[in-house]
Design an enzyme around this catalytic site. Structure first.
Site, PDB file in Angstrom:
ATOM      1  N   LYS A  64     -11.247  -2.546   5.681  1.00  0.00           N
ATOM      2  CA  LYS A  64     -11.466  -2.841   4.620  1.00  0.00           C
ATOM      3  C   LYS A  64     -12.559  -4.204   4.661  1.00  0.00           C
ATOM      4  O   LYS A  64     -13.356  -4.031   5.227  1.00  0.00           O
ATOM      5  CB  LYS A  64     -10.059  -3.422   3.751  1.00  0.00           C
ATOM      6  CG  LYS A  64      -9.051  -2.656   3.526  1.00  0.00           C
ATOM      7  CD  LYS A  64      -9.413  -1.284   2.849  1.00  0.00           C
ATOM      8  CE  LYS A  64      -8.307  -0.346   2.674  1.00  0.00           C
ATOM      9  NZ  LYS A  64      -8.472   1.132   3.124  1.00  0.00           N
ATOM     10  N   TYR A  79       0.762  -1.095   0.020  1.00  0.00           N
ATOM     11  CA  TYR A  79      -0.104   0.182  -0.009  1.00  0.00           C
ATOM     12  C   TYR A  79       0.833   1.243  -0.069  1.00  0.00           C
ATOM     13  O   TYR A  79       1.824   1.199   0.897  1.00  0.00           O
ATOM     14  CB  TYR A  79      -0.853   0.213   1.182  1.00  0.00           C
ATOM     15  CG  TYR A  79      -1.807   1.355   1.534  1.00  0.00           C
ATOM     16  CD1 TYR A  79      -2.495   1.725   0.215  1.00  0.00           C
ATOM     17  CD2 TYR A  79      -1.600   1.923   2.528  1.00  0.00           C
ATOM     18  CE1 TYR A  79      -3.152   2.953   0.535  1.00  0.00           C
ATOM     19  CE2 TYR A  79      -2.144   3.059   2.801  1.00  0.00           C
ATOM     20  CZ  TYR A  79      -3.132   3.569   1.531  1.00  0.00           C
ATOM     21  OH  TYR A  79      -3.774   4.884   1.840  1.00  0.00           O
TER      22      TYR A  79
HETATM   23  N1  LCS Z   1      -2.480  -2.088   4.352  1.00  0.00           N
HETATM   24  C1  LCS Z   1      -3.265  -2.181   3.069  1.00  0.00           C
HETATM   25  C2  LCS Z   1      -2.695  -3.446   2.391  1.00  0.00           C
HETATM   26  C3  LCS Z   1      -3.877  -1.076   2.571  1.00  0.00           C
HETATM   27  O1  LCS Z   1      -4.842  -1.541   1.246  1.00  0.00           O
HETATM   28  C4  LCS Z   1      -4.365   0.010   3.454  1.00  0.00           C
HETATM   29  C5  LCS Z   1      -5.307   1.021   2.837  1.00  0.00           C
HETATM   30  C6  LCS Z   1      -3.488   0.143   4.475  1.00  0.00           C
HETATM   31  C7  LCS Z   1      -2.673  -1.039   4.869  1.00  0.00           C
HETATM   32  C8  LCS Z   1      -3.852   1.371   5.510  1.00  0.00           C
HETATM   33  O2  LCS Z   1      -5.064   1.400   6.102  1.00  0.00           O
HETATM   34  P1  LCS Z   1      -5.923   2.380   6.376  1.00  0.00           P
HETATM   35  O3  LCS Z   1      -5.015   3.362   7.445  1.00  0.00           O
HETATM   36  O4  LCS Z   1      -6.614   3.152   5.377  1.00  0.00           O
HETATM   37  O5  LCS Z   1      -6.993   1.812   7.382  1.00  0.00           O
HETATM   38  N2  LCS Z   1      -5.479   0.747   1.614  1.00  0.00           N
HETATM   39  C9  LCS Z   1      -6.135   1.743   0.947  1.00  0.00           C
HETATM   40  C10 LCS Z   1      -6.696   1.761  -0.432  1.00  0.00           C
HETATM   41  O6  LCS Z   1      -6.119   0.960  -1.367  1.00  0.00           O
HETATM   42  N3  LCS Z   1      -7.310   2.675  -1.058  1.00  0.00           N
HETATM   43  O7  LCS Z   1      -7.496   3.566  -0.044  1.00  0.00           O
HETATM   44  C11 LCS Z   1      -6.847   3.041   1.108  1.00  0.00           C
END
Ligand code: LCS
Length: 393
Positions: free
Chosen positions: A208, A111
């Site tokens: 997610k 990410y």
């Molecule tokens: N790890 C993965 C694999 C993610 O896809 C995301 C967010 C995060 C960690 C971070 O999480 P958050 O702080 O947003 O809860 N992924 C996103 C994406 O692919 N599009 O918008 C957010």
């Protein structure tokens, strides 16, 4: 019935529930910042750890605890540490295992911010990092230095859908005594259990699949052992990365339907991927359920199913992808994933825009890559929408 006897969906519904809830079917929300002590002695014992009583919500709270216990159970871990976001989970891990003079080895497709902060923020604290194509485990071994103190993987990876062999990389890490953290966001414990494959820490953006309704930002860490739990938990508490009880309650509610939501989104994805693969305007597609995926066999072995994330490129590259994204009607042109609604986005200019061009090129995050997160709508409607959007290309 003991939790040990229950299947995944039964645990998703019941795990973590405390007994002291006035027989309510659903646990209450302990929306409180602090907890009173019976006496000054009791307060001192809570702080020393002699008494397990709650103290203060940043340190622990029953509503948050229920969610931590439930996700830890589903991941077959020792304990869960809930945090305010997926990025809070990433930073809790980085801050715990990295520091002045330490070195990270990570997969080159993560990410965006999980990688970008290693370029923009952590060098200020003397941390070095090497990003390799971890879909070939040998590359991880070659990058290890005496000061390497963390191996960090994401599988399937965002947004390239590359699959890394967790067991093979854990075997390398064991030789060098380096902890392995796996971001399991794309699979959730329903499709993949990294701790069972030897990883030390599993990480989630619960924003997610785990919450699944696109109405919460949340994160979680689960450790295999008490030792790792005891290292990570104080960092979460002292950095103030904690979750809020209301956020935890909503996330616990979303978790109850994780299995059935993924079953449906995955069933849809298999059909959507087949549709895209045969479409004349689609140049390439990466989906773990297609035999054309480079790690198709590994995916079948490591994951219970191919999941609901698809990346593809159109003939005509970025301009073609842009026209398609501008014309979707049912799908939302939005970042995030793992929710009930279908989302489409362009990583190179959105989720991964903060990466350097070299980093994007090395990871295969091309300008032509479009990422689709398939939801639980009727699949015929999703395909009809993509088809009409493609007719504008
Ligand atoms: N790890 C993965 C694999 C993610 O896809 C995301 C967010 C995060 C960690 C971070 O999480 P958050 O702080 O947003 O809860 N992924 C996103 C994406 O692919 N599009 O918008 C957010």
């Amino acid at each position: 019935m003991h939790n040990e006897d229950l299947g995944f969906n039964s645990l998703a519904v019941h795990a973590g529930k405390k007994d002291d809830c006035m027989n309510s079917a659903v646990s209450p929300i302990y929306q409180t910042s602090t907890f009173s002590f019976d006496s000054a002695d009791h307060g001192a014992k809570c702080f020393s750890g002699e008494d397990k009583g709650y103290i203060y919500t940043r340190i622990g709270n029953p509503t948050i605890g229920e969610l931590e216990d439930a996700v830890a159970k589903l991941e077959n871990g020792f304990g869960g540490i809930a945090v305010s976001s997926g990025m809070a989970a990433v930073n809790t891990v980085y801050l715990t295992y990295l520091g002045m003079g330490k070195h990270l080895v990570a997969h080159n497709s993560l990410y965006g911010p999980s990688r970008a902060i290693m370029e923009s923020l952590y060098p200020r604290f003397g941390v070095e990092s090497t990003f390799v194509d971890a879909t070939n485990a040998e590359n991880v071994e070659k990058a290890i230095r005496p000061e390497t103190s963390l191996i960090y993987l994401e599988t399937p990876a965002n947004p390239t859908i590359g699959i890394t062999d967790i067991e093979a990389i854990v075997a390398i890490a064991r030789k060098h005594n380096i902890p392995v953290c796996v971001d399991n966001t794309f699979c959730s414990p329903y499709l993949q259990k990294p701790l069972d494959l030897g990883a030390d820490i599993v990480l989630h953006s619960m924003t997610k699949f785990i919450n699944g309704h696109a109405d919460i930002v949340a994160g979680m860490l689960v450790t295999k052992t008490k030792e790792h739990y005891n290292k990570l938990r104080p960092v979460m508490v002292n950095m103030g990365f904690n979750m809020d009880p209301h956020q935890a309650w909503l996330t616990r509610r979303g978790l109850k339907t994780l299995g059935i939501r993924i079953d449906r989104a995955q069933e849809n994805s298999i059909k959507v991927a087949a549709f895209l693969e045969q479409h004349p305007k689609v140049e390439w597609i990466l989906y773990p359920g297609l035999a054309s995926h480079p790690q198709y066999e590994l995916g079948k072995r490591q994951m219970k199913g191919p999941g609901a994330m698809i990346s593809f490129g159109l003939r005509g590259g970025f301009e073609a992808g842009k026209r398609m994204m501008d014309h979707v009607q049912l799908a939302l042109l939005a970042v995030s994933l793992g929710g009930i609604e279908t989302l489409i986005q362009h990583p190179a200019s959105m989720t991964h825009s903060k990466l350097s061009k070299e980093a994007k090129d090395a990871a295969g995050i091309t300008d032509g890559l479009v990422r689709l997160a398939v939801g639980i709508e009727d699949v015929d409607d999703i395909i009809a929408d993509l088809n009409q959007a493609l007719s504008h290309v």
